[in-house]
Motif scaffolding. Sequence first.
Motif, PDB file in Angstrom:
ATOM      1  N   ASN A  53      28.164  36.211  12.942  1.00  0.00           N
ATOM      2  CA  ASN A  53      29.357  35.502  12.471  1.00  0.00           C
ATOM      3  C   ASN A  53      30.598  35.845  13.304  1.00  0.00           C
ATOM      4  O   ASN A  53      31.713  35.489  12.946  1.00  0.00           O
ATOM      5  CB  ASN A  53      29.624  35.816  11.005  1.00  0.00           C
ATOM      6  N   GLY A  54      30.403  36.555  14.397  1.00  0.00           N
ATOM      7  CA  GLY A  54      31.532  36.928  15.244  1.00  0.00           C
ATOM      8  C   GLY A  54      32.198  38.218  14.828  1.00  0.00           C
ATOM      9  O   GLY A  54      33.141  38.681  15.472  1.00  0.00           O
ATOM     10  N   GLY A  55      31.707  38.818  13.764  1.00  0.00           N
ATOM     11  CA  GLY A  55      32.322  40.031  13.268  1.00  0.00           C
ATOM     12  C   GLY A  55      31.736  41.287  13.903  1.00  0.00           C
ATOM     13  O   GLY A  55      30.737  41.242  14.598  1.00  0.00           O
ATOM     14  N   SER A  56      32.438  42.396  13.624  1.00  0.00           N
ATOM     15  CA  SER A  56      31.966  43.724  14.016  1.00  0.00           C
ATOM     16  C   SER A  56      31.591  43.848  15.488  1.00  0.00           C
ATOM     17  O   SER A  56      30.515  44.353  15.820  1.00  0.00           O
ATOM     18  CB  SER A  56      30.763  44.133  13.156  1.00  0.00           C
ATOM     19  N   PRO A  57      32.435  43.388  16.421  1.00  0.00           N
ATOM     20  CA  PRO A  57      32.118  43.661  17.827  1.00  0.00           C
ATOM     21  C   PRO A  57      32.156  45.163  18.068  1.00  0.00           C
ATOM     22  O   PRO A  57      32.992  45.865  17.500  1.00  0.00           O
ATOM     23  CB  PRO A  57      33.223  42.936  18.598  1.00  0.00           C
ATOM     24  N   TYR A  58      31.217  45.632  18.852  1.00  0.00           N
ATOM     25  CA  TYR A  58      31.082  47.061  19.112  1.00  0.00           C
ATOM     26  C   TYR A  58      31.022  47.246  20.622  1.00  0.00           C
ATOM     27  O   TYR A  58      30.320  46.504  21.308  1.00  0.00           O
ATOM     28  CB  TYR A  58      29.809  47.578  18.456  1.00  0.00           C
ATOM     29  N   TYR A  59      31.762  48.221  21.111  1.00  0.00           N
ATOM     30  CA  TYR A  59      31.869  48.422  22.553  1.00  0.00           C
ATOM     31  C   TYR A  59      31.498  49.849  22.949  1.00  0.00           C
ATOM     32  O   TYR A  59      31.825  50.802  22.244  1.00  0.00           O
ATOM     33  CB  TYR A  59      33.297  48.145  23.024  1.00  0.00           C
ATOM     34  N   ALA A  60      30.884  49.964  24.082  1.00  0.00           N
ATOM     35  CA  ALA A  60      30.704  51.282  24.679  1.00  0.00           C
ATOM     36  C   ALA A  60      32.071  51.824  25.080  1.00  0.00           C
ATOM     37  O   ALA A  60      32.973  51.056  25.439  1.00  0.00           O
ATOM     38  CB  ALA A  60      29.797  51.190  25.901  1.00  0.00           C
ATOM     39  N   ASP A  61      32.219  53.121  25.037  1.00  0.00           N
ATOM     40  CA  ASP A  61      33.515  53.728  25.362  1.00  0.00           C
ATOM     41  C   ASP A  61      33.968  53.367  26.776  1.00  0.00           C
ATOM     42  O   ASP A  61      35.166  53.230  27.038  1.00  0.00           O
ATOM     43  CB  ASP A  61      33.429  55.243  25.233  1.00  0.00           C
ATOM     44  N   SER A  62      33.018  53.190  27.661  1.00  0.00           N
ATOM     45  CA  SER A  62      33.344  52.941  29.067  1.00  0.00           C
ATOM     46  C   SER A  62      34.005  51.579  29.293  1.00  0.00           C
ATOM     47  O   SER A  62      34.645  51.368  30.327  1.00  0.00           O
ATOM     48  CB  SER A  62      32.088  53.042  29.923  1.00  0.00           C
ATOM     49  N   VAL A  63      33.876  50.667  28.335  1.00  0.00           N
ATOM     50  CA  VAL A  63      34.442  49.328  28.523  1.00  0.00           C
ATOM     51  C   VAL A  63      35.478  48.980  27.463  1.00  0.00           C
ATOM     52  O   VAL A  63      36.114  47.925  27.536  1.00  0.00           O
ATOM     53  CB  VAL A  63      33.337  48.244  28.542  1.00  0.00           C
ATOM     54  N   LYS A  64      35.632  49.842  26.485  1.00  0.00           N
ATOM     55  CA  LYS A  64      36.565  49.570  25.387  1.00  0.00           C
ATOM     56  C   LYS A  64      37.968  49.346  25.924  1.00  0.00           C
ATOM     57  O   LYS A  64      38.459  50.104  26.752  1.00  0.00           O
ATOM     58  CB  LYS A  64      36.527  50.749  24.408  1.00  0.00           C
ATOM     59  N   GLY A  65      38.601  48.278  25.453  1.00  0.00           N
ATOM     60  CA  GLY A  65      39.946  47.949  25.892  1.00  0.00           C
ATOM     61  C   GLY A  65      39.986  47.074  27.131  1.00  0.00           C
ATOM     62  O   GLY A  65      41.041  46.527  27.468  1.00  0.00           O
ATOM     63  N   ARG A  66      38.859  46.926  27.808  1.00  0.00           N
ATOM     64  CA  ARG A  66      38.807  46.090  29.025  1.00  0.00           C
ATOM     65  C   ARG A  66      37.905  44.872  28.853  1.00  0.00           C
ATOM     66  O   ARG A  66      38.186  43.824  29.426  1.00  0.00           O
ATOM     67  CB  ARG A  66      38.304  46.922  30.209  1.00  0.00           C
ATOM     68  N   PHE A  67      36.841  45.033  28.092  1.00  0.00           N
ATOM     69  CA  PHE A  67      35.878  43.952  27.893  1.00  0.00           C
ATOM     70  C   PHE A  67      36.036  43.389  26.472  1.00  0.00           C
ATOM     71  O   PHE A  67      36.332  44.132  25.531  1.00  0.00           O
ATOM     72  CB  PHE A  67      34.451  44.460  28.051  1.00  0.00           C
ATOM     73  N   THR A  68      35.801  42.093  26.360  1.00  0.00           N
ATOM     74  CA  THR A  68      35.852  41.435  25.061  1.00  0.00           C
ATOM     75  C   THR A  68      34.653  40.511  24.919  1.00  0.00           C
ATOM     76  O   THR A  68      34.425  39.659  25.788  1.00  0.00           O
ATOM     77  CB  THR A  68      37.138  40.618  24.890  1.00  0.00           C
ATOM     78  N   ILE A  69      33.917  40.683  23.832  1.00  0.00           N
ATOM     79  CA  ILE A  69      32.792  39.803  23.557  1.00  0.00           C
ATOM     80  C   ILE A  69      33.216  38.773  22.525  1.00  0.00           C
ATOM     81  O   ILE A  69      33.977  39.076  21.603  1.00  0.00           O
ATOM     82  CB  ILE A  69      31.561  40.607  23.072  1.00  0.00           C
ATOM     83  N   SER A  70      32.728  37.562  22.703  1.00  0.00           N
ATOM     84  CA  SER A  70      33.023  36.504  21.738  1.00  0.00           C
ATOM     85  C   SER A  70      31.839  35.546  21.709  1.00  0.00           C
ATOM     86  O   SER A  70      30.962  35.608  22.583  1.00  0.00           O
ATOM     87  CB  SER A  70      34.308  35.760  22.104  1.00  0.00           C
ATOM     88  N   ARG A  71      31.833  34.683  20.730  1.00  0.00           N
ATOM     89  CA  ARG A  71      30.728  33.744  20.642  1.00  0.00           C
ATOM     90  C   ARG A  71      31.205  32.404  20.117  1.00  0.00           C
ATOM     91  O   ARG A  71      32.174  32.340  19.344  1.00  0.00           O
ATOM     92  CB  ARG A  71      29.600  34.299  19.788  1.00  0.00           C
ATOM     93  N   ASP A  72      30.518  31.376  20.542  1.00  0.00           N
ATOM     94  CA  ASP A  72      30.760  30.025  20.064  1.00  0.00           C
ATOM     95  C   ASP A  72      29.408  29.494  19.605  1.00  0.00           C
ATOM     96  O   ASP A  72      28.610  29.005  20.416  1.00  0.00           O
ATOM     97  CB  ASP A  72      31.353  29.156  21.174  1.00  0.00           C
ATOM     98  N   ASN A  73      29.148  29.613  18.322  1.00  0.00           N
ATOM     99  CA  ASN A  73      27.840  29.213  17.806  1.00  0.00           C
ATOM    100  C   ASN A  73      27.605  27.714  17.956  1.00  0.00           C
ATOM    101  O   ASN A  73      26.458  27.275  18.096  1.00  0.00           O
ATOM    102  CB  ASN A  73      27.695  29.634  16.344  1.00  0.00           C
TER     103      ASN A  73
END
Length: 122
Positions: A53-73
């Motif tokens: 549902n697009g919720g709860s994106p989780y990031y590795a520490d190495s990319v946090k703040g630089r990478f963004t995941i999103s989805r268009d179902n």
Amino acid sequence: VQLQASGGGLVQAGDSLRLSCAASGRTLSSYTIGWFRQVPGKEREFVTSIRWNGGSPYYADSVKGRFTISRDNAKNTVYLQMNSLKPEDTAVYYCAATSYTIAIMELQYEYWGQGTLVTVSS
């Protein structure tokens, strides 16, 4: 589910890229989608994941703040926006799908795309 990752390329440090993961065969809307990356000679590592549902994106520490995941179902596609790229981000990036709500381990993912190469020069 067949997954197709695309959008990789050669960029300079500090640049941005957006990767796409398109699905066919079945809808992605019921799956958690993750991105992993792998450098030759090293294990595949978790980058980020997003729930159906697009919720709860989780990031590795190495990319946090630089990478963004999103989805268009509606488009059956998941995106990975990568900003402020560093040479250490150079890898083959894979998208994968799982029925788990939260999954950061490779073994938890059932379906995998073929990978797209991202090269960041210094």
